[in-house]
Design an enzyme around this catalytic site. Structure first.
Site, PDB file in Angstrom:
ATOM      1  N   PRO A   1      -2.423  11.834 -10.989  1.00  0.00           N
ATOM      2  CA  PRO A   1      -3.179  11.538  -9.484  1.00  0.00           C
ATOM      3  C   PRO A   1      -2.426  11.324  -8.107  1.00  0.00           C
ATOM      4  O   PRO A   1      -1.454  10.997  -8.386  1.00  0.00           O
ATOM      5  CB  PRO A   1      -3.961  10.293  -9.917  1.00  0.00           C
ATOM      6  N   GLU A   2      -3.030  12.189  -7.436  1.00  0.00           N
ATOM      7  CA  GLU A   2      -1.957  12.145  -6.029  1.00  0.00           C
ATOM      8  C   GLU A   2      -3.512  11.426  -5.114  1.00  0.00           C
ATOM      9  O   GLU A   2      -4.103  11.267  -5.217  1.00  0.00           O
ATOM     10  CB  GLU A   2      -1.643  13.181  -5.650  1.00  0.00           C
TER      11      GLU A   2
ATOM     12  N   HIS B   1      -5.678   4.349 -26.284  1.00  0.00           N
ATOM     13  CA  HIS B   1      -4.974   3.677 -24.371  1.00  0.00           C
ATOM     14  C   HIS B   1      -5.693   3.007 -23.863  1.00  0.00           C
ATOM     15  O   HIS B   1      -5.198   3.400 -22.418  1.00  0.00           O
ATOM     16  CB  HIS B   1      -4.644   5.024 -24.033  1.00  0.00           C
TER      17      HIS B   1
ATOM     18  N   ARG C   1       0.224   8.050 -21.037  1.00  0.00           N
ATOM     19  CA  ARG C   1       1.817   7.378 -21.174  1.00  0.00           C
ATOM     20  C   ARG C   1       2.387   6.896 -20.799  1.00  0.00           C
ATOM     21  O   ARG C   1       3.652   6.206 -20.592  1.00  0.00           O
ATOM     22  CB  ARG C   1       2.411   9.163 -20.148  1.00  0.00           C
TER      23      ARG C   1
END
Length: 274
Positions: free
Chosen positions: A2-3, A92, A112
């Site tokens: 995500p930018e 997660h 991650r």
DNA sequence: ATAGGCGCCTGCTGGC
DNA sequence: TGCCAGCAGGCGCCTA
């Protein structure tokens, strides 16, 4: 992941879903993210009302009453969504907060675990946090003169400069490549070598690309989803990113990939000359 | 002070 | 089919 465009989309999605809601019970997973969980949070958060949801660079700021700020970074694979509490919990998922309407739940999932969630207990502490990291200006507020001077002051490659959150906040690997293509500049060019016209072209290109990406709700390559679980669409408009071996949309030459500033970098050798 | 490299994690893809 | 290397929207810490 995500930018800026993805984070902006999450914030716009979450705003109507969270504003005015009070936080009820909080559940955190056993895994730490980039920063360890602080047990006291759970009790600190309960009963707080969401006053505002906003973005700074790639950071999501959820402002609560009593001058509390829940600050979230999505890292590479983070997902921050509001879903019905009855929805099955995906693996997660590291944080779940029930909302006071008794049905919806704010969830933070991060495969991650490069993301983070931090609680600040006053506005000054939050400000110090951003200041300490040297977080630069928002790309839409970039002033032409200071931008030009900033570029003139460094010998680093343009790609490295765009990725540096201290120079401009919110640009990541996708939008750095797409902006450099838009500006017809080689990613390896030394920033200090740019003419004033080229610097200006780059400034405008960054804003243009990011604006368009926000309109398309960001890019989904794999994990990214908006605040209500919707995927983005800008990946359909990539002109160089992940298009190695395919023709340049402007000149037809083959897009190449190279490692630059430690990141995969895509560009057109023809349109983006050294 | 600045720039580059590595580590943090998990999961997927492509080549053998 | 299996295995393994390489790769991925990011960033902070460590070195030179």
């Amino acid at each position: 992941m995500p930018e800026l465009p993805e984070v902006e989309t999450v914030v716009r999605d979450l705003r109507p879903l969270l504003s005015g809601r009070r936080l009820a019970s909080v559940q955190v997973s056993m895994h730490n993210l980039r920063r360890p969980w602080v047990k006291a949070w759970a009790t600190q958060l309960v009963g707080r009302r969401v006053e505002e949801v906003r973005r700074r660079g790639k950071w999501i700021v959820i402002a609560l009453d009593g001058s509390l700020f829940l600050v979230i970074h999505l890292g590479m694979t983070g997902q921050l969504t509001v879903v019905p509490g009855t929805e099955p919990v995906a693996n997660h998922t590291h944080l779940r907060i029930d909302l006071d309407d008794g049905r919806a739940q704010l969830r933070f999932r991060d495969v991650r675990r490069f993301g983070s969630a931090t609680l600040f207990t006053d506005a000054a502490a939050l400000e110090r946090f951003f200041e300490k990291s040297g977080l630069g200006p928002e790309p839409f507020d970039l002033e032409a003169r200071s931008w030009r001077e900033k570029l003139r002051g460094t010998d680093r490659a343009l790609k490295a400069v765009l990725l540096d959150q201290r120079v401009v906040a919110g640009v990541g690997n996708i939008y750095a490549d797409e902006s450099l293509f838009e500006a017809r500049l080689h990613p390896g060019r030394k920033a200090s070598d740019l003419s004033a016209a080229e610097a200006e072209r780059l400034r405008k290109a960054v804003a243009k690309v990011l604006k368009r990406a926000i309109e398309r709700r960001g890019s989904t390559i794999r994990d990214y989803v908006g605040g209500s679980g919707l995927r983005g669409g800008y990946q359909e408009e990539f002109r160089v990113y992940r298009r190695t071996g395919q023709p340049c949309p402007r000149c037809g030459a083959t897009i190449v990939r190279e490692r630059l500033a430690g990141r995969s970098t895509h560009y057109c050798r023809q349109c983006q000359r050294r």
